[in-house]
Design a protein around this motif. Structure first.
Motif, PDB file in Angstrom:
ATOM      1  N   LEU A  35      40.534  45.963  32.231  1.00 62.12           N
ATOM      2  CA  LEU A  35      39.999  47.122  31.513  1.00 62.12           C
ATOM      3  C   LEU A  35      38.563  46.879  31.057  1.00 62.12           C
ATOM      4  O   LEU A  35      37.746  47.804  31.019  1.00 62.12           O
ATOM      5  CB  LEU A  35      40.889  47.444  30.306  1.00 62.12           C
ATOM      6  CG  LEU A  35      42.308  47.928  30.636  1.00 62.12           C
ATOM      7  CD1 LEU A  35      43.117  48.116  29.357  1.00 62.12           C
ATOM      8  CD2 LEU A  35      42.274  49.223  31.447  1.00 62.12           C
ATOM      9  N   GLN A  36      38.243  45.643  30.717  1.00 65.28           N
ATOM     10  CA  GLN A  36      36.885  45.297  30.300  1.00 65.28           C
ATOM     11  C   GLN A  36      35.919  45.289  31.485  1.00 65.28           C
ATOM     12  O   GLN A  36      34.751  45.657  31.348  1.00 65.28           O
ATOM     13  CB  GLN A  36      36.877  43.925  29.638  1.00 65.28           C
ATOM     14  CG  GLN A  36      35.489  43.421  29.212  1.00 65.28           C
ATOM     15  CD  GLN A  36      34.941  44.183  28.015  1.00 65.28           C
ATOM     16  OE1 GLN A  36      35.436  44.026  26.905  1.00 65.28           O
ATOM     17  NE2 GLN A  36      33.957  45.029  28.246  1.00 65.28           N
ATOM     18  N   GLY A  37      36.439  44.915  32.670  1.00 65.11           N
ATOM     19  CA  GLY A  37      35.531  44.658  33.776  1.00 65.11           C
ATOM     20  C   GLY A  37      35.332  45.766  34.793  1.00 65.11           C
ATOM     21  O   GLY A  37      34.349  45.741  35.541  1.00 65.11           O
ATOM     22  N   VAL A  38      36.231  46.744  34.853  1.00 69.05           N
ATOM     23  CA  VAL A  38      36.085  47.792  35.869  1.00 69.05           C
ATOM     24  C   VAL A  38      34.934  48.734  35.534  1.00 69.05           C
ATOM     25  O   VAL A  38      34.467  48.812  34.396  1.00 69.05           O
ATOM     26  CB  VAL A  38      37.389  48.608  36.028  1.00 69.05           C
ATOM     27  CG1 VAL A  38      38.497  47.759  36.632  1.00 69.05           C
ATOM     28  CG2 VAL A  38      37.827  49.217  34.695  1.00 69.05           C
ATOM     29  N   ASP A  39      34.518  49.470  36.555  1.00 66.97           N
ATOM     30  CA  ASP A  39      33.430  50.430  36.365  1.00 66.97           C
ATOM     31  C   ASP A  39      33.904  51.685  35.635  1.00 66.97           C
ATOM     32  O   ASP A  39      33.119  52.340  34.938  1.00 66.97           O
ATOM     33  CB  ASP A  39      32.842  50.829  37.725  1.00 66.97           C
ATOM     34  CG  ASP A  39      32.220  49.649  38.450  1.00 66.97           C
ATOM     35  OD1 ASP A  39      31.319  49.020  37.869  1.00 66.97           O
ATOM     36  OD2 ASP A  39      32.652  49.369  39.589  1.00 66.97           O
ATOM     37  N   LEU A  40      35.180  52.011  35.786  1.00 67.73           N
ATOM     38  CA  LEU A  40      35.685  53.274  35.241  1.00 67.73           C
ATOM     39  C   LEU A  40      37.178  53.145  34.982  1.00 67.73           C
ATOM     40  O   LEU A  40      37.892  52.472  35.735  1.00 67.73           O
ATOM     41  CB  LEU A  40      35.434  54.413  36.240  1.00 67.73           C
ATOM     42  CG  LEU A  40      35.750  55.844  35.794  1.00 67.73           C
ATOM     43  CD1 LEU A  40      34.771  56.292  34.707  1.00 67.73           C
ATOM     44  CD2 LEU A  40      35.676  56.793  36.992  1.00 67.73           C
ATOM     45  N   ILE A  41      37.661  53.806  33.913  1.00 68.36           N
ATOM     46  CA  ILE A  41      39.098  53.863  33.622  1.00 68.36           C
ATOM     47  C   ILE A  41      39.560  55.311  33.732  1.00 68.36           C
ATOM     48  O   ILE A  41      39.055  56.189  33.025  1.00 68.36           O
ATOM     49  CB  ILE A  41      39.412  53.325  32.215  1.00 68.36           C
ATOM     50  CG1 ILE A  41      39.016  51.849  32.101  1.00 68.36           C
ATOM     51  CG2 ILE A  41      40.903  53.489  31.895  1.00 68.36           C
ATOM     52  CD1 ILE A  41      39.182  51.270  30.714  1.00 68.36           C
TER      53      ILE A  41
END
Length: 288
Positions: A35-41
């Motif tokens: 969740l911290q590292g992705v570009d989008l949630i």
């Protein structure tokens, strides 16, 4: 709690990320890192997910993806992933796609060659099953029963002889109606475990025959509140396992007494479980 290990995030990848069903401490380190590292949630409710992210001091871009816009918005997310972005899919609580949005997106990812990476994590159905004390080697997840009574009765009838343990979700305002219909279709003795507010302060796990569950819920309005899972004993044909003298006694009692009373008396006479005799008598009666 704000410091968690960082992991490599793959480009052009959809991560399916479970979130806690109640207790926030149930989230995994891997989920936090993703969740911290992705570009989008992509979130079912951005406000709800925003509170979770704030608790763990995670700053992330959110994209609303829910039941009524998933078909329309999937193409936008697919393009972002084709362009190299990584996306995490979350729902309000538990594992995405289990009675939550995401099926269309995941299916389209597979169809277009986009990598899908699932994370293990919280799921109310499995959490309830693990504590129900009913057979868990084979089970059947049914989600929510239909809201319309005729369709609900038809669904219950279709499952009347399902031997696997059954798992249902139910809403507080339909709980009593659904259980009442279970009594009508399956009889009052089928064993049910009600699990509500799992992992939360008011967690409750209570098992009993259906008619007793119904009375227990009626006894306190609090027992029908919150997130509810019903774990139901599967159908079991017991006739071949019952001694012939038990079956003869039960048959004689059925000629003179209502089914439930006959089953209870026969169970008392031979020291057997009344549920077993009730199920056998009900099945015998339906075949006549």
């Amino acid at each position: 709690m704000n410091q968690h290990p960082k992991m490599d995030i793959y480009a052009s990848t959809l991560y399916v990320v479970p979130t806690p069903i109640g207790n926030l401490q149930d989230i995994t380190w891997r989920a936090l890192s993703i969740l911290q590292g992705v570009d989008l949630i992509a979130a079912e409710d951005t406000r709800h997910t925003g509170l979770l992210l704030k608790y763990f001091s995670i700053n992330a871009r959110l994209f609303a993806l829910y039941d009524y816009n998933e078909q329309q918005k999937t193409s936008i997310l697919l393009k972002k992933m084709k362009d190299g972005q990584s996306i995490a899919l979350v729902c309000d609580a538990g594992t995405p796609l289990i009675n939550d949005p995401g099926y269309h997106l995941v299916r389209c990812c597979h169809a277009t060659g986009i990598r899908v990476v699932p994370l293990p994590g919280a799921c109310a159905a499995i959490t309830a099953l693990s504590a129900a004390g009913l057979p868990s080697d084979r089970f059947c997840y049914e989600g929510f029963l239909p809201s319309k009574r005729k369709a609900r009765l038809n669904s219950l009838q279709a499952l009347a002889h399902e031997p696997r343990t059954l798992i249902f979700y139910e809403s507080p305002h339909r709980l009593l109606e659904s259980i009442k219909d279970m009594v009508i279709v399956w009889g009052p003795m089928r064993y049910v475990v009600l699990a509500r507010e799992l992992t939360k302060t008011w967690e409750t796990i209570y098992g009993a025959p259906i008619e007793k569950i119904f009375a227990w819920i009626q006894g306190d309005d609090m027992r029908r509140r919150g997130e509810i899972v019903l774990i139901v004993e599967g159908y079991c044909e017991q006739g071949d396992k019952l001694p012939s003298q038990v079956l003869r006694t039960l048959s004689l009692l059925l000629n003179e007494l209502p089914l439930k009373k006959a089953a209870v008396l026969a169970a008392q006479i031979y020291g057997l479980k009344k549920n077993t005799l009730y199920r056998y008598a009900l099945n015998r009666q339906q075949k006549i």
